[in-house]
Write a protein that holds these residues in place. Structure first.
Motif, mmCIF file in Angstrom:
data_model
loop_
_atom_site.group_PDB
_atom_site.id
_atom_site.type_symbol
_atom_site.label_atom_id
_atom_site.label_comp_id
_atom_site.label_asym_id
_atom_site.label_seq_id
_atom_site.Cartn_x
_atom_site.Cartn_y
_atom_site.Cartn_z
ATOM 1 N N ILE A 31 0.642 -1.324 -0.173
ATOM 2 C CA ILE A 31 -0.155 0.100 -0.139
ATOM 3 C C ILE A 31 0.786 1.168 -0.165
ATOM 4 N N ASP A 32 0.371 2.110 -0.592
ATOM 5 C CA ASP A 32 1.003 3.665 -0.530
ATOM 6 C C ASP A 32 0.308 4.286 0.893
ATOM 7 N N VAL A 33 1.310 4.931 1.630
ATOM 8 C CA VAL A 33 0.791 5.440 2.910
ATOM 9 C C VAL A 33 1.113 7.170 2.661
ATOM 10 N N THR A 34 0.200 7.929 3.496
ATOM 11 C CA THR A 34 0.230 9.316 3.242
ATOM 12 C C THR A 34 0.133 9.720 4.852
ATOM 13 N N GLU A 35 0.461 11.092 4.963
ATOM 14 C CA GLU A 35 0.444 11.553 6.291
ATOM 15 C C GLU A 35 -0.729 11.374 7.053
ATOM 16 N N GLN A 36 -1.978 11.340 6.249
ATOM 17 C CA GLN A 36 -3.289 11.283 6.796
ATOM 18 C C GLN A 36 -3.535 10.137 7.282
ATOM 19 N N ASN A 37 -3.115 8.952 6.543
ATOM 20 C CA ASN A 37 -3.448 7.664 6.982
ATOM 21 C C ASN A 37 -2.444 6.745 7.533
ATOM 22 N N PHE A 38 -1.329 7.375 7.887
ATOM 23 C CA PHE A 38 -0.248 6.633 8.500
ATOM 24 C C PHE A 38 -0.426 5.937 9.870
ATOM 25 N N GLN A 39 -1.240 6.838 10.466
ATOM 26 C CA GLN A 39 -1.463 5.927 11.822
ATOM 27 C C GLN A 39 -2.246 4.967 11.524
ATOM 28 N N GLN A 40 -3.275 4.923 10.913
ATOM 29 C CA GLN A 40 -4.237 3.855 10.678
ATOM 30 C C GLN A 40 -3.646 2.688 9.862
ATOM 31 N N LYS A 45 5.330 -12.866 -2.377
ATOM 32 C CA LYS A 45 5.664 -14.556 -2.140
ATOM 33 C C LYS A 45 5.416 -14.874 -0.773
ATOM 34 N N ARG A 46 5.100 -13.947 0.324
ATOM 35 C CA ARG A 46 4.856 -14.200 1.714
ATOM 36 C C ARG A 46 3.310 -14.202 1.680
ATOM 37 N N ASN A 47 2.568 -13.475 0.930
ATOM 38 C CA ASN A 47 1.126 -13.450 0.866
ATOM 39 C C ASN A 47 0.472 -13.337 1.996
ATOM 40 N N GLY A 48 0.848 -12.227 3.042
ATOM 41 C CA GLY A 48 0.001 -11.533 4.020
ATOM 42 C C GLY A 48 1.087 -11.921 5.343
ATOM 43 N N ALA A 49 2.007 -12.621 5.204
ATOM 44 C CA ALA A 49 3.001 -12.456 6.289
ATOM 45 C C ALA A 49 3.435 -11.290 7.040
ATOM 46 N N PHE A 50 3.215 -10.193 6.058
ATOM 47 C CA PHE A 50 3.611 -8.926 6.377
ATOM 48 C C PHE A 50 3.030 -7.999 5.275
ATOM 49 N N LEU A 51 2.958 -6.721 5.944
ATOM 50 C CA LEU A 51 2.248 -5.758 5.005
ATOM 51 C C LEU A 51 3.271 -4.677 4.559
ATOM 52 N N LEU A 52 3.463 -4.436 3.429
ATOM 53 C CA LEU A 52 4.658 -3.441 2.846
ATOM 54 C C LEU A 52 4.033 -2.107 2.869
ATOM 55 N N ALA A 53 4.397 -1.117 3.536
ATOM 56 C CA ALA A 53 3.856 0.310 3.319
ATOM 57 C C ALA A 53 4.901 1.097 2.753
ATOM 58 N N LYS A 54 4.426 1.826 1.682
ATOM 59 C CA LYS A 54 5.494 2.760 0.947
ATOM 60 C C LYS A 54 5.157 4.354 1.426
ATOM 61 N N VAL A 55 6.353 4.881 1.979
ATOM 62 C CA VAL A 55 6.213 6.236 2.328
ATOM 63 C C VAL A 55 7.095 7.242 1.565
ATOM 64 N N ASN A 56 6.550 7.875 0.612
ATOM 65 C CA ASN A 56 7.391 8.969 -0.067
ATOM 66 C C ASN A 56 7.800 9.792 0.927
ATOM 67 N N ILE A 57 9.046 10.182 0.924
ATOM 68 C CA ILE A 57 9.442 11.017 1.951
ATOM 69 C C ILE A 57 9.172 12.586 1.549
ATOM 70 N N ASP A 58 9.300 12.859 -0.013
ATOM 71 C CA ASP A 58 8.870 14.301 -0.230
ATOM 72 C C ASP A 58 7.386 14.625 -0.153
ATOM 73 N N GLU A 59 6.594 13.540 -0.223
ATOM 74 C CA GLU A 59 5.321 13.866 0.034
ATOM 75 C C GLU A 59 4.721 13.866 1.672
ATOM 76 N N CYS A 60 5.482 13.289 2.397
ATOM 77 C CA CYS A 60 5.281 12.783 3.815
ATOM 78 C C CYS A 60 6.410 13.309 4.679
ATOM 79 N N GLN A 61 6.889 14.575 4.640
ATOM 80 C CA GLN A 61 7.968 15.183 5.262
ATOM 81 C C GLN A 61 7.829 15.208 6.746
ATOM 82 N N ARG A 62 6.709 15.464 7.217
ATOM 83 C CA ARG A 62 6.394 15.311 8.769
ATOM 84 C C ARG A 62 6.710 14.209 9.071
#
Length: 276
Positions: free
Chosen positions: A8-17, A53-70
């Motif tokens: 998933i892509d993560v933003t400053e608004q949904n990071f906590q959730q 490959k691990r199909n749910g063993a972990f969630l990969l969260a992508k944080v673009n630091i230019d868009e999520c500086q805080r």
């Protein structure tokens, strides 16, 4: 945005959730990256492949630091790529830079071993600020030494401009570590706001004071970079002001942006060159 339910892509608004809340039910691997970062582009497909490959063993969260500086400042991300692993809302592991694929696989095996496909985790409800506040207050009532809940509630109230209760909430939080730094950040935001209120009716009387007043006002509004620039201008105008009021205001802002963040280090060096 990937079509995989495990990326998933993560933003400053949904990071906590998407990171903190979801890490209560599964490991969340946060990849801090940027478009201009070539090593990030090399690492990304490796992490994506492992998540699939691990199909749910972990969630990969992508944080673009230019868009999520805080978020990047909050976690003191000083170089990318940086990978942090969250479990139960806490960082349990991580690495910086590019690793060989075999080492990444070994790294992931420690907390998310490959195996049978996992059933998708039940979606967690997204709480509005009032519900978050109620939940945190209930946690504190149940355990007066739940320091994480105290810091989280203080952060929530600070975001809403409700500063009156902050010191009481944070008084028992031990100094040091990430919790201590988060508590100091909340206190510093409140202190800057109070200082701005005290100075609101002040008129500059000497060189540098206009820039100092402007810097404090900008910091109280959350524009920390512009605030630091104004304070440096004030320091250039008057070295005595630089050693006292300017330095004190800058120290508060450093606590807000991260005492050892790249920005704090850069402005600290600029002030020291002026003074010494």
């Amino acid at each position: 945005m990937s079509e995989s339910p495990w990326i998933i892509d993560v933003t400053e608004q949904n990071f906590q959730q998407e990171v903190l809340v979801r890490s209560q039910t599964m490991p969340v691997v946060v990849d801090f990256w940027a478009e201009w970062c070539q090593p990030c582009r090399i690492l990304a497909p490796v992490l994506h492949a492992q998540a699939e490959k691990r199909n749910g063993a972990f969630l990969l969260a992508k944080v673009n630091i230019d868009e999520c500086q805080r978020i990047a400042q909050y976690f003191r991300i000083e170089s990318i790529p940086t990978v942090l692993v969250f479990r139960n809302a806490e960082i349990i592991n991580g690495f910086q830079g590019m690793l060989p694929e075999s080492e990444i696989e070994t790294f992931l095996n420690e907390f998310a071993p490959a195996g049978e496909p996992a059933a998708p985790a039940e979606p967690q409800p997204i709480l509005d600020p009032a519900e978050q506040e109620q939940l945190l207050r209930e946690k504190i009532a149940a355990d007066r030494e739940d320091f994480q809940a105290r810091v989280d509630l203080a952060g929530l109230l600070v975001e809403q401009g409700r500063d009156a209760e902050i010191e009481e909430l944070l008084a028992s939080v031990p100094p040091g570590g990430e919790l201590g730094a988060d508590a100091d950040r909340c206190r510093a935001i409140v202190a800057v706001r109070q200082l701005a209120q005290e100075l609101a009716a002040s008129a500059p009387q000497a060189p540098g004071e206009a820039e100092y007043l402007a810097g404090v006002a900008l910091a109280a509004k959350g524009d920390t970079t512009a605030a630091l620039e104004q304070l440096i201008l004030a320091a250039e105008e008057d070295r005595t002001l630089a050693r006292t009021k300017v330095r004190e205001a800058m120290l508060l802002i450093f606590k807000i942006i991260g005492v050892r963040s790249e920005e704090a280090d850069a402005f600290r060096d600029r002030l020291q060159r002026l003074l010494y």
